[in-house]
Write a protein that holds these residues in place. Sequence first.
Motif, PDB file in Angstrom:
ATOM      1  N   ASN A  44     -61.474  -4.029  22.270  1.00 49.19           N
ATOM      2  CA  ASN A  44     -62.587  -3.099  22.396  1.00 49.19           C
ATOM      3  C   ASN A  44     -63.636  -3.605  23.387  1.00 49.19           C
ATOM      4  O   ASN A  44     -64.813  -3.756  23.055  1.00 49.19           O
ATOM      5  CB  ASN A  44     -63.225  -2.822  21.031  1.00 49.19           C
ATOM      6  CG  ASN A  44     -64.264  -1.705  21.085  1.00 49.19           C
ATOM      7  OD1 ASN A  44     -64.449  -1.039  22.115  1.00 49.19           O
ATOM      8  ND2 ASN A  44     -64.964  -1.519  19.980  1.00 49.19           N
ATOM      9  N   PRO A  94     -67.159  -6.856  12.850  1.00 53.43           N
ATOM     10  CA  PRO A  94     -67.794  -6.624  14.147  1.00 53.43           C
ATOM     11  C   PRO A  94     -68.463  -5.257  14.231  1.00 53.43           C
ATOM     12  O   PRO A  94     -68.153  -4.349  13.456  1.00 53.43           O
ATOM     13  CB  PRO A  94     -66.624  -6.710  15.130  1.00 53.43           C
ATOM     14  CG  PRO A  94     -65.431  -6.300  14.319  1.00 53.43           C
ATOM     15  CD  PRO A  94     -65.692  -6.807  12.931  1.00 53.43           C
ATOM     16  N   ARG A 103     -74.230  -5.737  16.364  1.00 52.02           N
ATOM     17  CA  ARG A 103     -74.624  -4.445  15.806  1.00 52.02           C
ATOM     18  C   ARG A 103     -74.279  -4.283  14.326  1.00 52.02           C
ATOM     19  O   ARG A 103     -74.341  -3.182  13.794  1.00 52.02           O
ATOM     20  CB  ARG A 103     -74.011  -3.317  16.635  1.00 52.02           C
ATOM     21  CG  ARG A 103     -74.425  -3.380  18.106  1.00 52.02           C
ATOM     22  CD  ARG A 103     -74.060  -2.135  18.847  1.00 52.02           C
ATOM     23  NE  ARG A 103     -74.767  -0.962  18.322  1.00 52.02           N
ATOM     24  CZ  ARG A 103     -74.529   0.286  18.735  1.00 52.02           C
ATOM     25  NH1 ARG A 103     -73.611   0.508  19.649  1.00 52.02           N
ATOM     26  NH2 ARG A 103     -75.200   1.295  18.227  1.00 52.02           N
ATOM     27  N   SER A 148     -70.035  -1.924  19.366  1.00 52.43           N
ATOM     28  CA  SER A 148     -70.087  -2.372  20.760  1.00 52.43           C
ATOM     29  C   SER A 148     -70.771  -3.725  20.813  1.00 52.43           C
ATOM     30  O   SER A 148     -71.358  -4.176  19.820  1.00 52.43           O
ATOM     31  CB  SER A 148     -70.832  -1.360  21.640  1.00 52.43           C
ATOM     32  OG  SER A 148     -72.203  -1.299  21.300  1.00 52.43           O
ATOM     33  N   LEU A 149     -70.690  -4.373  21.968  1.00 54.72           N
ATOM     34  CA  LEU A 149     -71.312  -5.682  22.139  1.00 54.72           C
ATOM     35  C   LEU A 149     -72.089  -5.681  23.456  1.00 54.72           C
ATOM     36  O   LEU A 149     -71.594  -6.145  24.489  1.00 54.72           O
ATOM     37  CB  LEU A 149     -70.256  -6.790  22.147  1.00 54.72           C
ATOM     38  CG  LEU A 149     -70.782  -8.228  22.133  1.00 54.72           C
ATOM     39  CD1 LEU A 149     -71.496  -8.546  20.821  1.00 54.72           C
ATOM     40  CD2 LEU A 149     -69.646  -9.225  22.352  1.00 54.72           C
ATOM     41  N   ASN A 163     -66.390  -3.298  26.137  1.00 57.14           N
ATOM     42  CA  ASN A 163     -67.281  -2.157  26.381  1.00 57.14           C
ATOM     43  C   ASN A 163     -68.445  -2.473  27.288  1.00 57.14           C
ATOM     44  O   ASN A 163     -69.230  -1.581  27.619  1.00 57.14           O
ATOM     45  CB  ASN A 163     -67.818  -1.619  25.051  1.00 57.14           C
ATOM     46  CG  ASN A 163     -68.560  -2.692  24.270  1.00 57.14           C
ATOM     47  OD1 ASN A 163     -69.746  -2.906  24.460  1.00 57.14           O
ATOM     48  ND2 ASN A 163     -67.864  -3.411  23.400  1.00 57.14           N
ATOM     49  N   GLN A 207     -61.929   0.630  26.303  1.00 57.08           N
ATOM     50  CA  GLN A 207     -62.055   0.278  24.889  1.00 57.08           C
ATOM     51  C   GLN A 207     -60.724   0.360  24.154  1.00 57.08           C
ATOM     52  O   GLN A 207     -60.510  -0.358  23.162  1.00 57.08           O
ATOM     53  CB  GLN A 207     -63.063   1.205  24.217  1.00 57.08           C
ATOM     54  CG  GLN A 207     -64.503   0.960  24.627  1.00 57.08           C
ATOM     55  CD  GLN A 207     -65.466   1.803  23.815  1.00 57.08           C
ATOM     56  OE1 GLN A 207     -65.644   2.984  24.081  1.00 57.08           O
ATOM     57  NE2 GLN A 207     -66.079   1.201  22.812  1.00 57.08           N
ATOM     58  N   ALA A 218     -66.169  -5.955  21.570  1.00 59.52           N
ATOM     59  CA  ALA A 218     -66.770  -5.696  20.260  1.00 59.52           C
ATOM     60  C   ALA A 218     -65.870  -6.111  19.104  1.00 59.52           C
ATOM     61  O   ALA A 218     -66.303  -6.819  18.188  1.00 59.52           O
ATOM     62  CB  ALA A 218     -67.141  -4.228  20.149  1.00 59.52           C
ATOM     63  N   ASP A 219     -64.618  -5.663  19.097  1.00 58.24           N
ATOM     64  CA  ASP A 219     -63.743  -5.952  17.954  1.00 58.24           C
ATOM     65  C   ASP A 219     -63.357  -7.418  17.876  1.00 58.24           C
ATOM     66  O   ASP A 219     -63.114  -7.944  16.788  1.00 58.24           O
ATOM     67  CB  ASP A 219     -62.483  -5.078  18.016  1.00 58.24           C
ATOM     68  CG  ASP A 219     -62.781  -3.614  17.722  1.00 58.24           C
ATOM     69  OD1 ASP A 219     -63.943  -3.300  17.392  1.00 58.24           O
ATOM     70  OD2 ASP A 219     -61.859  -2.777  17.832  1.00 58.24           O
ATOM     71  N   GLN A 236     -65.419  -9.658  18.904  1.00 58.95           N
ATOM     72  CA  GLN A 236     -66.735 -10.307  18.828  1.00 58.95           C
ATOM     73  C   GLN A 236     -66.720 -11.559  19.711  1.00 58.95           C
ATOM     74  O   GLN A 236     -67.017 -12.672  19.280  1.00 58.95           O
ATOM     75  CB  GLN A 236     -67.106 -10.659  17.393  1.00 58.95           C
ATOM     76  CG  GLN A 236     -68.611 -10.825  17.186  1.00 58.95           C
ATOM     77  CD  GLN A 236     -69.025 -10.674  15.735  1.00 58.95           C
ATOM     78  OE1 GLN A 236     -68.976  -9.596  15.164  1.00 58.95           O
ATOM     79  NE2 GLN A 236     -69.425 -11.771  15.143  1.00 58.95           N
ATOM     80  N   SER A 267     -79.571  -2.206  14.695  1.00 64.67           N
ATOM     81  CA  SER A 267     -78.356  -2.221  15.506  1.00 64.67           C
ATOM     82  C   SER A 267     -78.703  -1.665  16.881  1.00 64.67           C
ATOM     83  O   SER A 267     -79.072  -0.493  17.005  1.00 64.67           O
ATOM     84  CB  SER A 267     -77.280  -1.358  14.843  1.00 64.67           C
ATOM     85  OG  SER A 267     -76.205  -1.131  15.719  1.00 64.67           O
TER      86      SER A 267
END
Length: 383
Positions: free
Chosen positions: A373, A82, A102, A85-86, A375, A345, A52-53, A55, A131
Amino acid sequence: MLARVCSVSRRWPFTRANAGLKALLAIVSLPLATGLIMSSASAATYVYVGNADSQSISILELKANGSLAAIDTVAVPGPAKPGGSLPLAISPEKHRLYAGLRNEPYTAVTFDIDAKTGKLKLVGPGPLADSMAYIAVDRTGRFLLSASYGGNKVTVNAIGPNGVIAPAQQVVATEPNAHCIIVDPTNRYVLHTSLGGDVIYQQKFDAKAGKLTPNDPPTVSVKAKGGPRHLVFSPDKKFVYLLNELDAAIYVFPWDAATGTLKKETQVASALPKGFDGKPWAADIHLTPDGKFLYASERTSNTIAAFRIDPKTGALTSLGSTATEKQPRGFNIDPSGRYLLAVGQLSNSMTTYAIDKATGALTKLGETPVGKNPNWVEIVNLP
């Protein structure tokens, strides 16, 4: 004497012919055998991690011995900031991967999967209505279903011929905090959760039109403030397992395939380790492909709980918990059922475990760095 010579002469050509035939068959069989060996050798298992962070999506190859080899890291185009979560989803044909962003503008980004290398090629983004904490592709590969935690809704988007997501064609309001949405094995029914409403929604799914309608009954309730989070079907399609986030309870529901509804739960187990006295924060749940074992992650204790499954009743017997990555929001099990891969994470790495086929015990094999991060984990066999 002449008769003996003539007898030998008659047998000799046949003997030579048989030997020649065997040699010919060996020569003809060699390419076939080689082809089979090459076909087996060319098959590979690839792992996709949503970070996520960063991306980004980390791409790794899972070797037969459980080791991981980094293949590539692909940026997911979108907003500079970002999201939390992804979430990822793989198409039924395993030729496309979708990533849900998101932060505004909310999009689902489509990638083509190279069957030979496992690498991703950007196709393009399509709009999401909110999101989305969870995305899933229906079993025809024609629709993307999504659940919005903050938007309290689930949606259905058509997928274009080129794989790009079209605008949402249906938006269904839910009780607070929709968290997951899954399609049943027949593609006729859909289940989705409301963490804040403590309910599981039961809906019919028209796979031709891509439309959801309430089933009867439309919802199933669980214990108040339990926080229904993720759902998974058993491989034999007889049971559905629910993991609650807020109390780490695991519900065992018999599945009525004829009506697409959950029967009364037969068991409520716990994903918490022994002696746990913190605030539960359960996350993910998966079963081995043979349906023998179930695993669930818990983020406060940084553990993965393991259970043996009774094949007749679906009942769970605890096998204890294993320490894992820091804040294990996502993990998955490879299609062979031999390995479990968990990401942290807060540790930004992934741990690989060997699964004992007889006992379900997890043995740590190693750690691999991924993005920031991490996930979400998807694992596929290609081609």
